[in-house]
Design an enzyme around this catalytic site. Structure first.
Site, PDB file in Angstrom:
ATOM      1  N   GLY A  45      -8.359   5.337   7.567  1.00  0.00           N
ATOM      2  CA  GLY A  45      -7.260   4.418   7.835  1.00  0.00           C
ATOM      3  C   GLY A  45      -5.971   5.189   8.003  1.00  0.00           C
ATOM      4  O   GLY A  45      -5.819   6.284   7.453  1.00  0.00           O
ATOM      5  N   GLN A  50       2.757   6.762   8.484  1.00  0.00           N
ATOM      6  CA  GLN A  50       2.117   8.061   8.231  1.00  0.00           C
ATOM      7  C   GLN A  50       2.227   9.025   9.411  1.00  0.00           C
ATOM      8  O   GLN A  50       1.952  10.206   9.276  1.00  0.00           O
ATOM      9  CB  GLN A  50       0.645   7.865   7.843  1.00  0.00           C
ATOM     10  CG  GLN A  50       0.485   7.195   6.498  1.00  0.00           C
ATOM     11  CD  GLN A  50      -0.969   7.086   6.134  1.00  0.00           C
ATOM     12  OE1 GLN A  50      -1.652   6.171   6.559  1.00  0.00           O
ATOM     13  NE2 GLN A  50      -1.469   8.034   5.358  1.00  0.00           N
ATOM     14  N   CYS A  88      -5.740   9.851   0.395  1.00  0.00           N
ATOM     15  CA  CYS A  88      -4.788   9.440   1.428  1.00  0.00           C
ATOM     16  C   CYS A  88      -4.431  10.650   2.284  1.00  0.00           C
ATOM     17  O   CYS A  88      -4.193  11.729   1.745  1.00  0.00           O
ATOM     18  CB  CYS A  88      -3.535   8.874   0.755  1.00  0.00           C
ATOM     19  SG  CYS A  88      -2.274   8.340   1.910  1.00  0.00           S
ATOM     20  N   LEU A  89      -4.391  10.458   3.587  1.00  0.00           N
ATOM     21  CA  LEU A  89      -4.059  11.578   4.483  1.00  0.00           C
ATOM     22  C   LEU A  89      -2.646  12.092   4.236  1.00  0.00           C
ATOM     23  O   LEU A  89      -2.333  13.228   4.555  1.00  0.00           O
ATOM     24  CB  LEU A  89      -4.212  11.155   5.949  1.00  0.00           C
ATOM     25  CG  LEU A  89      -5.636  10.815   6.385  1.00  0.00           C
ATOM     26  CD1 LEU A  89      -5.660  10.401   7.851  1.00  0.00           C
ATOM     27  CD2 LEU A  89      -6.579  11.980   6.142  1.00  0.00           C
ATOM     28  N   HIS A 130      -4.803  -0.622   0.689  1.00  0.00           N
ATOM     29  CA  HIS A 130      -4.212   0.720   0.700  1.00  0.00           C
ATOM     30  C   HIS A 130      -3.248   0.876   1.886  1.00  0.00           C
ATOM     31  O   HIS A 130      -2.101   1.314   1.720  1.00  0.00           O
ATOM     32  CB  HIS A 130      -5.347   1.758   0.764  1.00  0.00           C
ATOM     33  CG  HIS A 130      -4.887   3.174   0.865  1.00  0.00           C
ATOM     34  ND1 HIS A 130      -5.178   4.122  -0.084  1.00  0.00           N
ATOM     35  CD2 HIS A 130      -4.147   3.828   1.812  1.00  0.00           C
ATOM     36  CE1 HIS A 130      -4.632   5.278   0.267  1.00  0.00           C
ATOM     37  NE2 HIS A 130      -4.012   5.131   1.423  1.00  0.00           N
ATOM     38  N   GLU A 131      -3.710   0.479   3.071  1.00  0.00           N
ATOM     39  CA  GLU A 131      -2.874   0.642   4.271  1.00  0.00           C
ATOM     40  C   GLU A 131      -1.682  -0.304   4.236  1.00  0.00           C
ATOM     41  O   GLU A 131      -0.576   0.066   4.629  1.00  0.00           O
ATOM     42  CB  GLU A 131      -3.698   0.405   5.545  1.00  0.00           C
ATOM     43  CG  GLU A 131      -4.855   1.372   5.752  1.00  0.00           C
ATOM     44  CD  GLU A 131      -4.465   2.836   5.638  1.00  0.00           C
ATOM     45  OE1 GLU A 131      -3.320   3.194   5.977  1.00  0.00           O
ATOM     46  OE2 GLU A 131      -5.301   3.633   5.179  1.00  0.00           O
ATOM     47  N   HIS A 134       1.286   0.984   2.432  1.00  0.00           N
ATOM     48  CA  HIS A 134       2.117   1.933   3.176  1.00  0.00           C
ATOM     49  C   HIS A 134       3.253   1.211   3.910  1.00  0.00           C
ATOM     50  O   HIS A 134       4.354   1.744   4.035  1.00  0.00           O
ATOM     51  CB  HIS A 134       1.285   2.697   4.208  1.00  0.00           C
ATOM     52  CG  HIS A 134       0.513   3.855   3.648  1.00  0.00           C
ATOM     53  ND1 HIS A 134       1.117   4.920   3.024  1.00  0.00           N
ATOM     54  CD2 HIS A 134      -0.818   4.124   3.650  1.00  0.00           C
ATOM     55  CE1 HIS A 134       0.176   5.794   2.659  1.00  0.00           C
ATOM     56  NE2 HIS A 134      -1.000   5.329   3.006  1.00  0.00           N
TER      57      HIS A 134
HETATM   58 ZN    ZN Z   1      -2.771   6.303   2.665  1.00  0.00          ZN
END
Ligand code: ZN
Length: 162
Positions: A45, A50, A88-89, A130-131, A134
């Protein structure tokens, strides 16, 4: 345009993203870029912020199915929870167990401009929450008890020489 992943502790990760106003070719190009960046980094995701785009959208691929959620709104979160390991990226190299609602109902606009409502469970529900965080300037470690967050961040800083 070339996008790079915004990594913690970049302040942009704390900002609240603005609604997407229109779905045009530029936005579609950007969404394709988001998928490219996500696949390149082996993520499942990725939210706009991000890659430094403060707009309310995210992309996901869960169990071989691609999702693009524009201006998502979580309408309902179940009161029963599950606990699962997340990463998480934007926080490469660390992971932690996070408690999330088991089921969510989300309303969003898809890439064709159609409004959809989805009831999600399992990994999909976790990823949506989670997304979605953000878009409101939150990352997964913000859900951890203070002492655990400190430990995870210590590990993160050590790994990245911060
Ligand atoms: Zn993330």
């Amino acid at each position: 345009m070339k996008y790079e992943i915004v990594v913690y502790p970049d302040d942009r990760l704390k900002l609240i993203s603005s609604p997407v106003e229109k779905i045009d070719n530029d936005l579609i190009d950007m969404i394709n870029e988001m998928f490219r960046v996500m696949y390149e980094s082996d993520g499942c995701g990725l939210a706009g912020v991000q890659i430094g785009v403060l707009q309310r959208l995210f992309v996901m691929e869960i169990k071989g199915k691609k999702y693009v959620m524009i201006n998502p709104e979580i309408l309902e979160r179940s009161k029963d929870y599950s606990i699962a390991e997340e990463g998480c990226l934007s926080l490469p190299g660390i992971g932690a167990e996070v408690k999330r609602s088991k089921k969510v109902t989300v309303k969003y606009t898809d890439i064709d401009g159609k409004e959809k409502i989805l009831k999600a469970t399992g990994l999909l529900a976790i990823c949506i929450q989670h997304e979605y965080d953000h878009l409101d300037g939150k990352v997964f470690i913000d859900h951890l008890p203070a002492s655990e967050k400190i430990n995870v961040l210590r590990d993160y800083r050590k790994q990245h020489n911060l």
